[in-house]
Structures are given as structure tokens and as C-alpha cells.
Design a protein around this motif. Sequence first.
Motif, PDB file in Angstrom:
ATOM      1  N   ILE A  54      30.644  24.332  -2.583  1.00 53.30           N
ATOM      2  CA  ILE A  54      29.454  23.688  -2.020  1.00 53.30           C
ATOM      3  C   ILE A  54      28.158  24.369  -2.438  1.00 53.30           C
ATOM      4  O   ILE A  54      27.094  24.031  -1.925  1.00 53.30           O
ATOM      5  CB  ILE A  54      29.539  23.632  -0.482  1.00 53.30           C
ATOM      6  CG1 ILE A  54      29.629  25.053   0.097  1.00 53.30           C
ATOM      7  CG2 ILE A  54      30.718  22.783  -0.040  1.00 53.30           C
ATOM      8  CD1 ILE A  54      29.525  25.082   1.615  1.00 53.30           C
ATOM      9  N   HIS A  55      28.222  25.312  -3.360  1.00 53.65           N
ATOM     10  CA  HIS A  55      26.993  25.976  -3.801  1.00 53.65           C
ATOM     11  C   HIS A  55      25.959  24.987  -4.347  1.00 53.65           C
ATOM     12  O   HIS A  55      24.773  25.088  -3.988  1.00 53.65           O
ATOM     13  CB  HIS A  55      27.327  27.041  -4.848  1.00 53.65           C
ATOM     14  CG  HIS A  55      26.121  27.722  -5.421  1.00 53.65           C
ATOM     15  ND1 HIS A  55      25.331  28.578  -4.684  1.00 53.65           N
ATOM     16  CD2 HIS A  55      25.559  27.670  -6.655  1.00 53.65           C
ATOM     17  CE1 HIS A  55      24.343  29.030  -5.435  1.00 53.65           C
ATOM     18  NE2 HIS A  55      24.460  28.487  -6.634  1.00 53.65           N
ATOM     19  N   PRO A  56      26.351  24.018  -5.195  1.00 57.89           N
ATOM     20  CA  PRO A  56      25.347  23.053  -5.682  1.00 57.89           C
ATOM     21  C   PRO A  56      24.728  22.213  -4.570  1.00 57.89           C
ATOM     22  O   PRO A  56      23.615  21.715  -4.722  1.00 57.89           O
ATOM     23  CB  PRO A  56      26.149  22.170  -6.651  1.00 57.89           C
ATOM     24  CG  PRO A  56      27.309  23.004  -7.057  1.00 57.89           C
ATOM     25  CD  PRO A  56      27.661  23.808  -5.843  1.00 57.89           C
ATOM     26  N   LEU A  57      25.448  22.053  -3.468  1.00 51.97           N
ATOM     27  CA  LEU A  57      24.907  21.304  -2.335  1.00 51.97           C
ATOM     28  C   LEU A  57      23.910  22.144  -1.544  1.00 51.97           C
ATOM     29  O   LEU A  57      22.829  21.675  -1.178  1.00 51.97           O
ATOM     30  CB  LEU A  57      26.048  20.846  -1.428  1.00 51.97           C
ATOM     31  CG  LEU A  57      25.658  20.148  -0.124  1.00 51.97           C
ATOM     32  CD1 LEU A  57      25.009  18.804  -0.421  1.00 51.97           C
ATOM     33  CD2 LEU A  57      26.879  19.957   0.764  1.00 51.97           C
ATOM     34  N   LEU A  58      24.246  23.405  -1.302  1.00 46.97           N
ATOM     35  CA  LEU A  58      23.406  24.267  -0.475  1.00 46.97           C
ATOM     36  C   LEU A  58      22.125  24.696  -1.174  1.00 46.97           C
ATOM     37  O   LEU A  58      21.117  24.961  -0.515  1.00 46.97           O
ATOM     38  CB  LEU A  58      24.198  25.514  -0.060  1.00 46.97           C
ATOM     39  CG  LEU A  58      25.423  25.294   0.828  1.00 46.97           C
ATOM     40  CD1 LEU A  58      26.112  26.623   1.103  1.00 46.97           C
ATOM     41  CD2 LEU A  58      25.024  24.621   2.133  1.00 46.97           C
ATOM     42  N   HIS A  60      19.841  23.306  -2.687  1.00 48.81           N
ATOM     43  CA  HIS A  60      18.631  22.504  -2.506  1.00 48.81           C
ATOM     44  C   HIS A  60      17.798  22.967  -1.306  1.00 48.81           C
ATOM     45  O   HIS A  60      16.571  22.823  -1.303  1.00 48.81           O
ATOM     46  CB  HIS A  60      19.001  21.028  -2.316  1.00 48.81           C
ATOM     47  CG  HIS A  60      19.676  20.426  -3.504  1.00 48.81           C
ATOM     48  ND1 HIS A  60      21.024  20.542  -3.734  1.00 48.81           N
ATOM     49  CD2 HIS A  60      19.188  19.713  -4.540  1.00 48.81           C
ATOM     50  CE1 HIS A  60      21.340  19.915  -4.850  1.00 48.81           C
ATOM     51  NE2 HIS A  60      20.254  19.409  -5.358  1.00 48.81           N
ATOM     52  N   PHE A  61      18.453  23.518  -0.294  1.00 47.55           N
ATOM     53  CA  PHE A  61      17.747  23.859   0.940  1.00 47.55           C
ATOM     54  C   PHE A  61      16.791  25.041   0.770  1.00 47.55           C
ATOM     55  O   PHE A  61      15.618  24.937   1.160  1.00 47.55           O
ATOM     56  CB  PHE A  61      18.756  24.107   2.061  1.00 47.55           C
ATOM     57  CG  PHE A  61      19.498  22.865   2.466  1.00 47.55           C
ATOM     58  CD1 PHE A  61      18.932  21.962   3.352  1.00 47.55           C
ATOM     59  CD2 PHE A  61      20.750  22.585   1.942  1.00 47.55           C
ATOM     60  CE1 PHE A  61      19.603  20.800   3.721  1.00 47.55           C
ATOM     61  CE2 PHE A  61      21.430  21.427   2.298  1.00 47.55           C
ATOM     62  CZ  PHE A  61      20.853  20.531   3.186  1.00 47.55           C
ATOM     63  N   LEU A  91       9.193  27.630   7.952  1.00 47.29           N
ATOM     64  CA  LEU A  91       9.874  27.237   6.716  1.00 47.29           C
ATOM     65  C   LEU A  91      10.404  28.467   5.975  1.00 47.29           C
ATOM     66  O   LEU A  91      11.477  28.417   5.365  1.00 47.29           O
ATOM     67  CB  LEU A  91       8.918  26.451   5.816  1.00 47.29           C
ATOM     68  CG  LEU A  91       8.536  25.053   6.308  1.00 47.29           C
ATOM     69  CD1 LEU A  91       7.442  24.458   5.426  1.00 47.29           C
ATOM     70  CD2 LEU A  91       9.756  24.137   6.325  1.00 47.29           C
ATOM     71  N   LEU A  92       9.658  29.559   6.032  1.00 50.86           N
ATOM     72  CA  LEU A  92      10.123  30.804   5.425  1.00 50.86           C
ATOM     73  C   LEU A  92      11.399  31.292   6.098  1.00 50.86           C
ATOM     74  O   LEU A  92      12.363  31.685   5.418  1.00 50.86           O
ATOM     75  CB  LEU A  92       9.030  31.868   5.532  1.00 50.86           C
ATOM     76  CG  LEU A  92       9.420  33.291   5.131  1.00 50.86           C
ATOM     77  CD1 LEU A  92       9.851  33.355   3.667  1.00 50.86           C
ATOM     78  CD2 LEU A  92       8.262  34.259   5.392  1.00 50.86           C
ATOM     79  N   TYR A  93      11.432  31.251   7.426  1.00 52.11           N
ATOM     80  CA  TYR A  93      12.623  31.701   8.152  1.00 52.11           C
ATOM     81  C   TYR A  93      13.831  30.821   7.815  1.00 52.11           C
ATOM     82  O   TYR A  93      14.942  31.329   7.581  1.00 52.11           O
ATOM     83  CB  TYR A  93      12.375  31.681   9.661  1.00 52.11           C
ATOM     84  CG  TYR A  93      11.166  32.470  10.100  1.00 52.11           C
ATOM     85  CD1 TYR A  93      10.760  33.608   9.405  1.00 52.11           C
ATOM     86  CD2 TYR A  93      10.410  32.074  11.208  1.00 52.11           C
ATOM     87  CE1 TYR A  93       9.640  34.332   9.805  1.00 52.11           C
ATOM     88  CE2 TYR A  93       9.296  32.794  11.613  1.00 52.11           C
ATOM     89  CZ  TYR A  93       8.913  33.914  10.906  1.00 52.11           C
ATOM     90  OH  TYR A  93       7.806  34.626  11.297  1.00 52.11           O
ATOM     91  N   LEU A  94      13.602  29.513   7.782  1.00 46.81           N
ATOM     92  CA  LEU A  94      14.689  28.595   7.429  1.00 46.81           C
ATOM     93  C   LEU A  94      15.162  28.832   5.996  1.00 46.81           C
ATOM     94  O   LEU A  94      16.364  28.779   5.703  1.00 46.81           O
ATOM     95  CB  LEU A  94      14.230  27.146   7.599  1.00 46.81           C
ATOM     96  CG  LEU A  94      14.008  26.660   9.034  1.00 46.81           C
ATOM     97  CD1 LEU A  94      13.379  25.270   9.031  1.00 46.81           C
ATOM     98  CD2 LEU A  94      15.323  26.645   9.808  1.00 46.81           C
ATOM     99  N   PHE A 101      23.376  31.673   3.039  1.00 45.96           N
ATOM    100  CA  PHE A 101      24.553  30.830   2.829  1.00 45.96           C
ATOM    101  C   PHE A 101      24.691  30.425   1.357  1.00 45.96           C
ATOM    102  O   PHE A 101      25.803  30.359   0.826  1.00 45.96           O
ATOM    103  CB  PHE A 101      24.469  29.585   3.711  1.00 45.96           C
ATOM    104  CG  PHE A 101      24.631  29.865   5.174  1.00 45.96           C
ATOM    105  CD1 PHE A 101      25.886  30.094   5.721  1.00 45.96           C
ATOM    106  CD2 PHE A 101      23.530  29.924   6.010  1.00 45.96           C
ATOM    107  CE1 PHE A 101      26.048  30.357   7.067  1.00 45.96           C
ATOM    108  CE2 PHE A 101      23.674  30.193   7.362  1.00 45.96           C
ATOM    109  CZ  PHE A 101      24.940  30.412   7.894  1.00 45.96           C
ATOM    110  N   THR A 102      23.560  30.165   0.706  1.00 48.35           N
ATOM    111  CA  THR A 102      23.604  29.736  -0.690  1.00 48.35           C
ATOM    112  C   THR A 102      24.110  30.846  -1.601  1.00 48.35           C
ATOM    113  O   THR A 102      24.926  30.604  -2.500  1.00 48.35           O
ATOM    114  CB  THR A 102      22.204  29.284  -1.147  1.00 48.35           C
ATOM    115  OG1 THR A 102      21.748  28.230  -0.295  1.00 48.35           O
ATOM    116  CG2 THR A 102      22.237  28.786  -2.576  1.00 48.35           C
ATOM    117  N   VAL A 103      23.639  32.061  -1.379  1.00 43.98           N
ATOM    118  CA  VAL A 103      24.073  33.188  -2.209  1.00 43.98           C
ATOM    119  C   VAL A 103      25.555  33.484  -1.984  1.00 43.98           C
ATOM    120  O   VAL A 103      26.306  33.729  -2.942  1.00 43.98           O
ATOM    121  CB  VAL A 103      23.207  34.428  -1.919  1.00 43.98           C
ATOM    122  CG1 VAL A 103      23.822  35.672  -2.548  1.00 43.98           C
ATOM    123  CG2 VAL A 103      21.794  34.224  -2.447  1.00 43.98           C
TER     124      VAL A 103
END
Length: 213
Positions: A54-58, A60-61, A91-94, A101-103
Motif C-alpha cells: 500500500i505504499h503507492p496509496l499512502l 499521496h497523503f 496540516l503539518l501535523y497530519l 506510515f508511508t515510510v
Amino acid sequence: MNNFLSFQVHGGGDHGGIADSVAGLLAFFEGLTAHDSPGVFPALMPGISSMDNIHPLLVHFPIAFLSTFFVLDLFGTLAKKPQCRNVAGWLLYLGAVASVFTVIAGFIAAGSVPHGENVHAIMERHEHLGVSVLSLAVLLSAWRMKSGGIIQGGANSFFLILAALLCGLMMLGADLGGLMVYKYGVAVKSLQVPAADFHEHDHEHSHDHEHEH
């Protein structure tokens, strides 16, 4: 089960419009409730279900959150609008949380997808850039929280420089990710098109060409 949500390009002229669409929709819902159905989620989200990771999905966030954070924070600073800067902080915190999660998903993906030595070097640079983005996002988030939400004066100028660096590193990392996928085909299944589709397409193309003449 036939996937009603898939978009057919070749041979689409053979289908009968609304009637076939309604029939396909009914078949789709019947498939969801069938006892031998592979599951509701694969039927609703066939693209995600077919992904090896799911890395390509995450990914984007953090790109969306962190780039928007920088634009809003810069605008809020120049226009002296604290409301924009408050939104930018969230937005920075998010973005920092999404980066974690992406890393993690990226490291899992790197250890699971097959790739050669040429791609491995690119993948390592991609990983280093991702970790750098995560580190900067966490650092800026901690700094922002410790300052009470809005940083003022010369410290804010340095803060924005680091935020710009974060976005630059993120852009470079995204570029390497695209390079691995679109040039080297990492984690991409081979495209398989039946020969009949090629023949039909070529026949229609030649027929249209003759009709023009």
C-alpha cells in the motif's frame, strides 16, 4: 466475477448501452452477496486489492498535507493571516503522521518487490529522501508545538527555509518513485492484451482510414 467498475476501451462498441449497464450493475451486486464471492472489498476496490503493497496509496497523503502546509504557512506569513498559519500547523501535523506510515510501508515494499541492482540504487536514494522528509516533518512539528502554534520573527524565516527544503526533498523522492515505476516497472504487473483486441483495433483503424479516402 466480472468487474462492473472496470472501464473497457477496446471493443466497447459491442455493448448495448443502458440496458447492459443495468444488467452489469445487478450482476455486480449479486456477486457481492454470493456465497462464493471472494469478498466485498475486492469487488469494491479491485485496484487496491491487486496491489502488492500500500505504499503507492499512502504516499499521496504526506505529499498533499505537507505541500499545502508550506503554501499556507508562507502565505499566512506574508499576508499576516494567523488563521492560515493555524490551519497550516494542523496540516503539518497530519503530514508528519502520514509520513510515518508511508515510510514504514515503503521499507516493507522495498523488501518484498523484486528488483535489480540498477533499481536498488535508485530505491536506496528514494528511501533516504523519504526518511529525510519524515525527520524534517517531525522536527518542524515538534518545533511548532513547542512554540505554541505560531513561530515569529527570524526563527520563522528559518522555519520556512526548512519547510521549503522538506518540500524539495519530497519532490525529489516522488520523482525517483515515479522513475522506478514508470521506467523500470517496479511492482507493476505485465500488461497482457489478447491478440484479438489488437486485430480488431487494427481492422477498425484501417477501415476508418479507407473511409476517409
